[in-house]
Scaffold this active site. Structure first.
Site, PDB file in Angstrom:
ATOM      1  CB  SER A  13       9.633 -95.804   9.357  1.00 26.13           C
ATOM      2  OG  SER A  13       9.992 -95.799   7.990  1.00 26.13           O
ATOM      3  NE  ARG A  65      -5.660 -90.732  -9.204  1.00 25.18           N
ATOM      4  CZ  ARG A  65      -5.064 -91.607  -8.378  1.00 25.18           C
ATOM      5  NH1 ARG A  65      -4.832 -91.288  -7.126  1.00 25.18           N
ATOM      6  NH2 ARG A  65      -4.736 -92.813  -8.817  1.00 25.18           N
ATOM      7  CG  HIS A 109      10.929 -92.544  -5.728  1.00 28.78           C
ATOM      8  ND1 HIS A 109       9.685 -93.117  -5.920  1.00 28.78           N
ATOM      9  CD2 HIS A 109      11.776 -93.160  -6.590  1.00 28.78           C
ATOM     10  CE1 HIS A 109       9.789 -94.039  -6.876  1.00 28.78           C
ATOM     11  NE2 HIS A 109      11.039 -94.077  -7.297  1.00 28.78           N
ATOM     12  CG  LEU A 144       4.484 -90.621  -9.883  1.00 29.45           C
ATOM     13  CD1 LEU A 144       3.669 -90.088  -8.715  1.00 29.45           C
ATOM     14  CD2 LEU A 144       3.962 -91.977 -10.329  1.00 29.45           C
TER      15      LEU A 144
HETATM   16  C1  GRF Z   1       9.278 -96.703   2.112  1.00 29.59           C
HETATM   17  O1  GRF Z   1       9.672 -97.766   1.269  1.00 29.59           O
HETATM   18  C2  GRF Z   1       9.669 -95.420   1.471  1.00 29.59           C
HETATM   19  O2  GRF Z   1      10.741 -95.615   0.578  1.00 29.59           O
HETATM   20  C3  GRF Z   1       8.475 -95.003   0.695  1.00 29.59           C
HETATM   21  O3  GRF Z   1       7.361 -95.480   1.432  1.00 29.59           O
HETATM   22  C4  GRF Z   1       7.761 -96.676   2.163  1.00 29.59           C
HETATM   23  C5  GRF Z   1       7.216 -96.679   3.558  1.00 29.59           C
HETATM   24  O4  GRF Z   1       7.702 -95.544   4.217  1.00 29.59           O
HETATM   25  N1  GRF Z   1       8.459 -93.577   0.536  1.00 29.59           N
HETATM   26  P1  GRF Z   1       7.254 -95.206   5.749  1.00 29.59           P
HETATM   27  O5  GRF Z   1       7.864 -96.272   6.625  1.00 29.59           O
HETATM   28  O6  GRF Z   1       5.720 -95.285   5.807  1.00 29.59           O
HETATM   29  O7  GRF Z   1       7.810 -93.852   6.008  1.00 29.59           O
END
Ligand code: GRF
Length: 196
Positions: A13, A65, A109, A144
């Site tokens: 999102s 990693r 974050h 981090l």
């Molecule tokens: C959200 O809680 C955001 O705060 C964190 O990742 C989660 C999902 O984000 N960074 P998105 O919908 O995949 O952008």
């Protein structure tokens, strides 16, 4: 025109908000959306918007990693990004990877850093009885959730808030904050932006 690559792990999102913001006189455009999960819903959304995508499943690499990152970096370098945006990207990156993009890699974050680095931020804020929560966009450094803050947005904690309800309220602010910070950053302005 700055070239922006966005890394996602899930729904994307924040990626969606970023891509939608990069139009018109915006100094940047999305050139790639990449994920550590080939099934990440964000990849389909990026394709629907005509943005190139790439995915490297991190699971076959186990705890190595660096080996995972050695694969992931290939499509990223091929896209020749000027800026990297981590947006719901849920893998910890090694210092080696971070140093290649230090100074031009951003992350969002879901807390008011330096409070609550790491996971389960809303649950921890509620348990601590915080009266407000929010989100932070920061430059990524090897440590981090610790780089220079580029922007923050606050939301009030409401009576009876659950972590899910608070997360949903914060997410709305993430979708305002991240595009606003990226536009400033792409324009060469690293001064922090505080949205009320
Ligand atoms: C959200 O809680 C955001 O705060 C964190 O990742 C989660 C999902 O984000 N960074 P998105 O919908 O995949 O952008």
């Amino acid at each position: 025109m700055k070239r922006v690559a966005i890394l996602v792990s899930g729904g994307g999102s924040n990626m969606l908000a970023l891509v939608r913001s990069m139009t018109g006189d915006h100094p940047a455009r999305a050139v790639l959306v990449a994920s550590n999960d080939p099934a990440a819903a964000g990849l389909a959304k990026a394709r629907d918007m005509g943005v190139a995508t790439a995915a490297v499943d991190h699971r076959p690499f186990g705890r190595d990693r660096a080996a995972f990152e050695a694969e992931l970096i290939k499509p990223i370098l091929a896209a020749e990004p000027d800026i990297l945006c981590l947006a719901g990207f849920m893998r910890v990156l090694t210092p080696g990877f971070v140093e290649r993009f230090e100074g031009r890699m951003l992350n969002i974050h879901p807390s008011l850093l330096p409070k609550y680095p790491g996971l389960h931020t809303h649950e921890r804020a509620l348990k601590a009885g915080e009266s407000e929560a929010g989100c932070t966009v920061h430059e990524v450094i090897p440590e981090l959730d610790a780089g220079p803050i580029l922007g923050q947005a606050r939301v009030p904690v409401e009576r009876g808030d659950t972590p899910e309800a608070l997360a949903a309220r914060v997410l709305v602010q993430e979708h305002r904050l991240y595009p606003a910070v990226l536009r400033r950053f792409a324009g060469g302005d690293r001064s922090p932006l505080y949205l009320d």
